[in-house]
Enzyme design. Structure first.
Site, PDB file in Angstrom:
ATOM      1  N   HIS A 131      -0.661   4.584   7.045  1.00 12.61           N
ATOM      2  CA  HIS A 131      -0.086   5.190   5.836  1.00 12.61           C
ATOM      3  C   HIS A 131       0.260   6.658   6.069  1.00 12.61           C
ATOM      4  O   HIS A 131      -0.439   7.356   6.808  1.00 12.61           O
ATOM      5  CB  HIS A 131      -1.085   5.056   4.686  1.00 12.61           C
ATOM      6  CG  HIS A 131      -1.535   3.636   4.479  1.00 12.61           C
ATOM      7  ND1 HIS A 131      -2.756   3.176   4.907  1.00 12.61           N
ATOM      8  CD2 HIS A 131      -0.892   2.584   3.945  1.00 12.61           C
ATOM      9  CE1 HIS A 131      -2.853   1.878   4.624  1.00 12.61           C
ATOM     10  NE2 HIS A 131      -1.735   1.489   4.045  1.00 12.61           N
ATOM     11  N   SER A 189       0.813  -1.220   0.000  1.00 14.21           N
ATOM     12  CA  SER A 189       0.000   0.000   0.000  1.00 14.21           C
ATOM     13  C   SER A 189       0.846   1.269   0.000  1.00 14.21           C
ATOM     14  O   SER A 189       0.340   2.330  -0.373  1.00 14.21           O
ATOM     15  CB  SER A 189      -0.935   0.013   1.209  1.00 14.21           C
ATOM     16  OG  SER A 189      -0.184  -0.094   2.401  1.00 14.21           O
ATOM     17  N   ASP A 224      -3.646   7.761   8.325  1.00 15.21           N
ATOM     18  CA  ASP A 224      -4.706   6.907   8.888  1.00 15.21           C
ATOM     19  C   ASP A 224      -4.171   5.919   9.927  1.00 15.21           C
ATOM     20  O   ASP A 224      -4.830   4.938  10.242  1.00 15.21           O
ATOM     21  CB  ASP A 224      -5.405   6.144   7.764  1.00 15.21           C
ATOM     22  CG  ASP A 224      -4.438   5.258   6.990  1.00 15.21           C
ATOM     23  OD1 ASP A 224      -3.255   5.175   7.374  1.00 15.21           O
ATOM     24  OD2 ASP A 224      -4.862   4.637   5.997  1.00 15.21           O
TER      25      ASP A 224
END
Ligand SMILES: *[C@@H]1O[C@H](CO)[C@@H](O)[C@H](O)[C@H]1NC(C)=O
Ligand SMILES: *[C@@H]1O[C@H](CO)[C@@H](O)[C@H](O)[C@H]1NC(C)=O
Length: 382
Positions: free
Chosen positions: A347, A43, A344
């Site tokens: 990230h 991610s 978050d």
């Protein structure tokens, strides 16, 4: 007389060659732009793969830059976006995305949750990402032969001139911490890196020559880990990061750097740049924490272990969701994401990514210390 002429000709040749050599070395005049970027990872560099394949990334992801969700777990751009911007290329489409994609200048095989070894948080482990690339290359090459050039598809000749970027390994460690312990995770590093080396060699066999390898970040500084995994007193460092986890990440990085050196020796026509992303991220976090040494731009950050979107305190609510519990609203809109290093809890925010990219793209944290634009001039690539 004959030999005098030969010396004269030889002299001219010598000066011509010396001139060419000088122009190659001086000021980066040697022409070596990258026509494409192929990225592999999780991610940290997923520009829409997981979102397309496994469920759309919800708002407010994307709010700062794209104005809408963009498949990225971030309010804006990721480091990979800043890399292609720096190279003058468009943002990478995700290989798994079937809508509105353009692969002329590369493709992104990274997907959120991916690890190097199979069996982690995502089905799209590194080996699968490599086999997707191989299929991508052979099918687009076949189409090129069959139908000719098309503005949405790569040119076959660009594969060997492209930049191949990696940012993967964080989830191997996270999964290890969650399901085993730090010692076992540390012991698994050589196996993880065997798989990494195998992936690189497969790409090399496919013609890849220039590799840009990010090491893994300070996983123990992710607010999520700080809250859930090891919040024991005594194992937090002065920045509030989980020290035993960061130590495993550092060990991973030491061994990764060794592997990259071994690959350099083994693959004579390849050029590798190893990039110390750990230091960039850790420095950012310590600077934000260290009131005495605040850089001007960092003074606007909140506590580096706070985050903007979602909540893990008291009640767990993922970024983009909302709940009212006992009259308290969790997952309220996230104001001022640029004041947070973490978007978050897992990230980084775009604001952080911009600062990280600034120090990693100019080569100051790289081995060898060359900027990304000159990575194709890496001497091993000559
Ligand atoms: C909500 O209130 C109930 C009853 O007082 C309590 O048991 C529960 O822990 C509270 N939940 C949260 C998330 O605060
Ligand atoms: C790279 O950028 C950083 C941040 O702007 C700067 O401090 C550093 O001196 C630069 N290094 C090089 C080699 O240009």
């Amino acid at each position: 007389m004959e030999s005098g002429k030969a010396i004269w000709v030889f002299g001219i040749l010598f000066f011509l060659l010396a001139g060419i050599e000088a122009s190659q070395l001086g000021g980066g005049l040697r022409k070596c732009g990258f026509p494409a970027v192929y990225n592999f990872g999780d991610s940290n560099s997923d520009t829409g793969g997981r979102s397309a394949a496994l469920g759309e990334v919800p708002p407010p992801n994307g709010e700062t830059f794209f104005g809408k969700p963009s498949g990225r777990f971030c309010d804006g751009r990721l480091i990979i976006d800043l890399i292609v911007e720096n190279l003058g290329l468009p943002y990478l489409s995700a290989y798994l995305d079937s809508i509105g994609t353009n692969f002329r200048h590369g493709a992104n095989f990274a997907t959120g949750g991916s690890s190097i070894l199979p069996g982690g948080y995502s089905p799209f482990n590194l080996d699968l990402q490599i086999s997707q690339f191989i299929q991508f290359k052979s099918r687009t090459t076949a189409l090129y032969k069959q139908l000719g050039d098309h503005s949405n598809r790569p040119r076959p000749r660009d594969f060997s001139k492209a930049l191949y970027t990696f940012d993967i390994g964080q989830n191997d460690l996270a999964y290890g911490f969650q399901h085993t312990n730090e010692a076992q995770t540390r012991d698994s590093i050589p196996t993880i890196l065997d798989e990494f080396a195998r992936a690189v060699q497969q790409l090399y066999k496919e013609g890849a020559r220039v590799f840009w390898v990010h090491n893994t970040g300070p996983i123990g500084c992710l607010p999520y880990n700080e809250i859930y995994y090891q919040p024991k007193p005594g194992n937090l460092d002065s920045n509030g990061c989980v020290e035993p986890q960061n130590e495993v990440a550092q060990e991973f990085n030491r061994q990764l750097k060794d592997r990259v050196s071994q690959l350099r020796a083994k693959l004579p026509h390849a050029a590798f740049t190893y990039v110390d992303v750990f230091s960039a991220k850790y420095t950012l976090i310590s600077n934000a924490n260290n009131q005495g040494k605040l850089l001007l731009i960092l003074s606007s950050f909140e506590n580096p272990l706070e985050f903007c979107c979602g909540s893990y305190y008291g009640y767990h609510i993922d970024c983009g969701k909302k709940a009212i519990v006992n009259g308290t609203i969790y997952g309220a809109p996230c104001h001022n994401p640029s004041r947070y290093i973490s978007w978050d809890g897992i990230h980084y925010s775009q604001a952080a990514n911009l600062l990280i990219a600034e120090v990693i793209l100019n080569g100051s944290l790289s081995d060898p210390p060359i900027s990304i634009r000159k990575a194709c001039q890496n001497p091993k690539n000559a």
